[in-house]
Motif scaffolding. Structure first.
Motif, short mmCIF file in Angstrom:
data_model
loop_
_atom_site.label_atom_id
_atom_site.label_comp_id
_atom_site.label_asym_id
_atom_site.label_seq_id
_atom_site.Cartn_x
_atom_site.Cartn_y
_atom_site.Cartn_z
N LEU A 34 -31.93 23.36 0.11
CA LEU A 34 -31.40 24.36 1.04
C LEU A 34 -29.89 24.23 1.14
O LEU A 34 -29.35 23.13 1.10
CB LEU A 34 -32.04 24.12 2.42
N MET A 35 -29.21 25.39 1.30
CA MET A 35 -27.75 25.38 1.44
C MET A 35 -27.33 26.49 2.40
O MET A 35 -27.86 27.60 2.34
CB MET A 35 -27.09 25.60 0.08
N MET A 36 -26.34 26.17 3.26
CA MET A 36 -25.73 27.16 4.15
C MET A 36 -24.25 27.27 3.79
O MET A 36 -23.55 26.27 3.69
CB MET A 36 -25.86 26.76 5.61
N VAL A 37 -23.80 28.52 3.61
CA VAL A 37 -22.43 28.80 3.20
C VAL A 37 -21.89 29.95 4.04
O VAL A 37 -22.57 30.95 4.23
CB VAL A 37 -22.37 29.19 1.70
N LYS A 38 -20.65 29.81 4.54
CA LYS A 38 -19.97 30.91 5.22
C LYS A 38 -19.02 31.56 4.22
O LYS A 38 -18.31 30.86 3.50
CB LYS A 38 -19.16 30.40 6.41
N VAL A 39 -19.02 32.88 4.19
CA VAL A 39 -18.12 33.62 3.31
C VAL A 39 -17.33 34.60 4.16
O VAL A 39 -17.91 35.47 4.82
CB VAL A 39 -18.87 34.37 2.19
N ALA A 40 -16.00 34.47 4.16
CA ALA A 40 -15.13 35.37 4.91
C ALA A 40 -14.58 36.43 3.95
O ALA A 40 -14.14 36.11 2.85
CB ALA A 40 -13.98 34.60 5.55
N PHE A 41 -14.62 37.68 4.39
CA PHE A 41 -14.15 38.82 3.60
C PHE A 41 -13.01 39.51 4.33
O PHE A 41 -13.11 39.76 5.54
CB PHE A 41 -15.26 39.87 3.46
N ALA A 97 -13.33 43.70 8.14
CA ALA A 97 -13.20 42.25 7.91
C ALA A 97 -14.24 41.48 8.69
O ALA A 97 -14.51 41.77 9.86
CB ALA A 97 -11.80 41.78 8.29
N GLY A 98 -14.85 40.50 8.03
CA GLY A 98 -15.90 39.74 8.70
C GLY A 98 -16.38 38.56 7.90
O GLY A 98 -15.84 38.21 6.85
N VAL A 99 -17.46 37.96 8.41
CA VAL A 99 -18.02 36.74 7.84
C VAL A 99 -19.53 36.90 7.66
O VAL A 99 -20.23 37.36 8.56
CB VAL A 99 -17.74 35.52 8.75
N LEU A 100 -20.00 36.50 6.48
CA LEU A 100 -21.43 36.40 6.20
C LEU A 100 -21.81 34.93 6.18
O LEU A 100 -21.05 34.09 5.69
CB LEU A 100 -21.77 37.01 4.85
N VAL A 101 -22.98 34.61 6.72
CA VAL A 101 -23.53 33.27 6.64
C VAL A 101 -24.71 33.35 5.68
O VAL A 101 -25.72 34.00 5.98
CB VAL A 101 -23.97 32.73 8.02
N ASP A 102 -24.57 32.73 4.52
CA ASP A 102 -25.58 32.78 3.46
C ASP A 102 -26.41 31.51 3.47
O ASP A 102 -25.87 30.41 3.57
CB ASP A 102 -24.93 32.91 2.08
N ILE A 103 -27.72 31.69 3.30
CA ILE A 103 -28.66 30.57 3.16
C ILE A 103 -29.33 30.72 1.80
O ILE A 103 -29.83 31.80 1.47
CB ILE A 103 -29.74 30.60 4.26
N PHE A 104 -29.34 29.65 1.03
CA PHE A 104 -29.95 29.66 -0.30
C PHE A 104 -31.01 28.57 -0.41
O PHE A 104 -30.84 27.48 0.14
CB PHE A 104 -28.90 29.36 -1.38
N THR A 105 -32.07 28.89 -1.14
CA THR A 105 -33.03 27.87 -1.53
C THR A 105 -33.40 28.11 -2.99
O THR A 105 -33.68 29.25 -3.35
CB THR A 105 -34.29 27.84 -0.63
N PRO A 106 -33.34 27.10 -3.86
CA PRO A 106 -32.72 25.80 -3.59
C PRO A 106 -31.21 25.93 -3.47
O PRO A 106 -30.68 27.04 -3.52
CB PRO A 106 -33.11 24.97 -4.82
#
Length: 114
Positions: A34-41, A97-106
């Motif tokens: 599992l991984m959590m990543v924030k991406v700002a645009f 402009a904003g932020v996405l919080v992405d969750i990935f598996t694996p």
């Protein structure tokens, strides 16, 4: 700072990684599954159409985005979320402009291998 297995995640302690094109990301925490990543645009920033074998869910923390998943496109804003099955072409266009919080598996090994 390595975020692997980090249990308490302090946003202020994690540096942004510049991706170019008005995007930057922070890897918040991860393990092998599992991984959590924030991406700002920035407004007008594009998450180019792509696919990967990971399952992904994303939460719109702020801003407004036009999200394409397969042959469907929708506009999502703060508080909304979306799901992407493995191997489906998807992308994002930042409308405000904003932020996405992405969750990935694996986990996205390509994000941590340098």
């Amino acid at each position: 700072m390595d975020q692997k297995g980090k249990e308490f995640i302090n946003d202020s302690e994690i540096d942004w990684e510049e991706l170019g094109g008005g995007l930057k990301r922070k890897i918040m925490s991860y393990d092998d599954n599992l991984m959590m990543v924030k991406v700002a645009f920035e407004k007008g920033g594009i998450g180019t159409l792509h696919s990967h074998f990971h399952t992904q869910m994303s939460y719109v923390d702020s801003g407004s985005f036009e999200i394409t998943i397969g042959d469907k496109t929708g506009v999502l804003k703060k508080g909304d979320a979306y799901y992407i099955p493995p191997n489906i072409v998807h992308g994002a266009l930042c409308l405000e402009a904003g932020v996405l919080v992405d969750i990935f598996t694996p986990l996205r090994e390509d994000f941590i291998s340098k």
